[in-house]
Write an enzyme that holds these catalytic residues in place. Structure first.
Site, short mmCIF file in Angstrom:
data_model
loop_
_atom_site.label_atom_id
_atom_site.label_comp_id
_atom_site.label_asym_id
_atom_site.label_seq_id
_atom_site.Cartn_x
_atom_site.Cartn_y
_atom_site.Cartn_z
N ASP A 230 0.89 -0.98 0.21
CA ASP A 230 0.02 -0.08 -0.05
C ASP A 230 0.94 1.22 0.07
O ASP A 230 1.82 1.52 0.68
CB ASP A 230 -0.96 -0.03 1.36
CG ASP A 230 -2.00 1.01 1.03
OD1 ASP A 230 -3.21 0.45 1.09
OD2 ASP A 230 -1.69 2.31 1.08
N ILE A 231 0.44 2.12 -0.84
CA ILE A 231 1.27 3.24 -1.02
C ILE A 231 1.26 4.21 0.17
O ILE A 231 1.80 5.29 0.46
CB ILE A 231 0.69 4.06 -2.30
CG1 ILE A 231 2.08 4.96 -2.95
CG2 ILE A 231 -0.17 5.03 -2.30
CD1 ILE A 231 2.02 5.39 -4.44
N ASN B 150 -13.15 -2.84 2.49
CA ASN B 150 -14.08 -1.94 2.43
C ASN B 150 -14.92 -2.05 1.47
O ASN B 150 -14.49 -2.27 -0.05
CB ASN B 150 -13.47 -0.55 2.76
CG ASN B 150 -12.66 -0.57 3.70
OD1 ASN B 150 -13.01 -0.86 4.78
ND2 ASN B 150 -11.46 0.09 3.65
N GLN C 145 -14.58 2.62 1.47
CA GLN C 145 -13.77 2.43 0.18
C GLN C 145 -13.65 3.63 -0.45
O GLN C 145 -14.35 4.46 -0.95
CB GLN C 145 -14.74 1.50 -0.68
CG GLN C 145 -14.05 0.72 -1.71
CD GLN C 145 -14.95 -0.16 -2.57
OE1 GLN C 145 -15.97 -0.20 -2.35
NE2 GLN C 145 -14.33 -0.81 -3.56
N HIS D 136 -10.55 -5.08 -2.95
CA HIS D 136 -9.26 -5.29 -2.44
C HIS D 136 -9.17 -5.63 -0.94
O HIS D 136 -10.08 -5.19 -0.16
CB HIS D 136 -8.15 -4.02 -2.91
CG HIS D 136 -8.98 -2.69 -2.30
ND1 HIS D 136 -9.58 -1.83 -2.98
CD2 HIS D 136 -8.68 -2.16 -1.05
CE1 HIS D 136 -9.95 -0.94 -2.25
NE2 HIS D 136 -9.42 -1.09 -1.02
N PHE D 137 -8.29 -6.50 -0.51
CA PHE D 137 -8.29 -6.95 0.70
C PHE D 137 -6.93 -6.23 1.26
O PHE D 137 -5.70 -6.19 1.00
CB PHE D 137 -8.15 -8.45 0.93
CG PHE D 137 -9.50 -8.88 0.49
CD1 PHE D 137 -9.88 -9.14 -0.59
CD2 PHE D 137 -10.15 -9.50 1.41
CE1 PHE D 137 -11.00 -9.81 -1.07
CE2 PHE D 137 -11.34 -10.30 1.07
CZ PHE D 137 -11.74 -10.37 -0.03
N HIS D 138 -7.04 -5.43 2.52
CA HIS D 138 -6.28 -5.06 3.17
C HIS D 138 -5.41 -5.95 4.21
O HIS D 138 -6.14 -6.63 4.66
CB HIS D 138 -6.33 -3.97 4.08
CG HIS D 138 -6.89 -2.60 3.32
ND1 HIS D 138 -6.07 -1.50 3.14
CD2 HIS D 138 -8.04 -2.18 2.90
CE1 HIS D 138 -6.96 -0.31 2.38
NE2 HIS D 138 -8.03 -0.97 2.30
P1 AMP Z 1 -9.81 1.87 0.36
O1 AMP Z 1 -10.29 2.98 1.15
O2 AMP Z 1 -10.06 0.40 1.18
O3 AMP Z 1 -10.49 1.84 -0.84
O4 AMP Z 1 -8.39 1.58 0.33
C1 AMP Z 1 -7.58 2.14 -0.70
C2 AMP Z 1 -6.07 1.98 -0.49
O5 AMP Z 1 -5.16 1.93 -1.80
C3 AMP Z 1 -5.46 2.90 0.38
O6 AMP Z 1 -4.95 2.28 1.62
C4 AMP Z 1 -4.38 3.71 -0.36
O7 AMP Z 1 -3.29 4.09 0.39
C5 AMP Z 1 -4.20 2.49 -1.41
N1 AMP Z 1 -3.60 2.95 -2.85
C6 AMP Z 1 -4.28 3.71 -3.50
N2 AMP Z 1 -3.56 4.12 -4.71
C7 AMP Z 1 -2.49 3.21 -4.62
C8 AMP Z 1 -1.34 2.65 -5.69
N3 AMP Z 1 -1.13 3.58 -6.64
N4 AMP Z 1 -0.56 2.01 -5.20
C9 AMP Z 1 -0.63 1.38 -3.71
N5 AMP Z 1 -1.63 1.47 -3.12
C10 AMP Z 1 -2.60 2.53 -3.14
#
Ligand code: AMP
Length: 150
Positions: free
Chosen positions: A30-31, A86, A93, A99-101
């Protein structure tokens, strides 16, 4: 169908820190990590929320989640992990692609300050869990309707 930033990452149009890939799934760091080792496991199918995901891609995610979690725990030394998923803006979300964190937790490193993620000092994830109650009647009624659809 959607064309989110994750679809672009899957197609290789945007760079990412890829840690795993097979025919159905990609996993990246995750970025904006909430803790050291925070990663995302992303099915390649362009479903927005989990209820849109096919059985095949859901199974593929389930197959690799434990393995990737094991690797992250080993590398970071985390003893606890949250798997967070989420669905929909109301659930937090931000990216419209399932996606799964995988979020390692480091209680022994201390909590972060003012909700600000600090991957050196501890988890940026804070959860407030306020349980309600469920009566026997409510459970029977609700369960009956859900079971009918499964
Ligand atoms: P969500 O709130 O569950 O949709 O989480 C989206 C996640 O994606 C967040 O934790 C962001 O930091 C991550 N994210 C967004 N863009 C990127 C990217 N280009 N590379 C890696 N992670 C990302």
């Amino acid at each position: 169908m959607t064309d989110s930033i994750f679809s672009k990452i899957i197609r290789g149009e945007i760079e990412s820190h890829k840690i795993y890939e097979d025919d159905f799934v990609i996993a990246i760091l995750d970025i904006g990590p909430l803790s050291e080792g925070h990663a995302l496991v992303i099915p390649k199918e362009p479903a927005v929320t989990i209820d849109e995901l096919s059985d095949e891609h859901a199974a593929a995610v389930g197959r690799v989640l434990p393995r990737i979690t094991r690797a992250i725990k080993k590398v970071t030394g985390a003893r606890a992990v949250n798997i967070l998923q989420n669905n929909g803006a109301d659930a937090g979300q931000a990216v419209e692609h399932v996606h799964f964190h995988i979020i390692p937790r480091f209680k022994d490193r201390g909590e972060n300050v003012a909700g600000k993620p600090d991957i050196k000092n501890g988890p940026g994830l804070q959860m407030i869990w306020n349980p309600g109650t469920l009566t026997q009647e409510e459970a029977l009624e609700l369960g009956k309707h859900i079971k009918r659809l499964l």
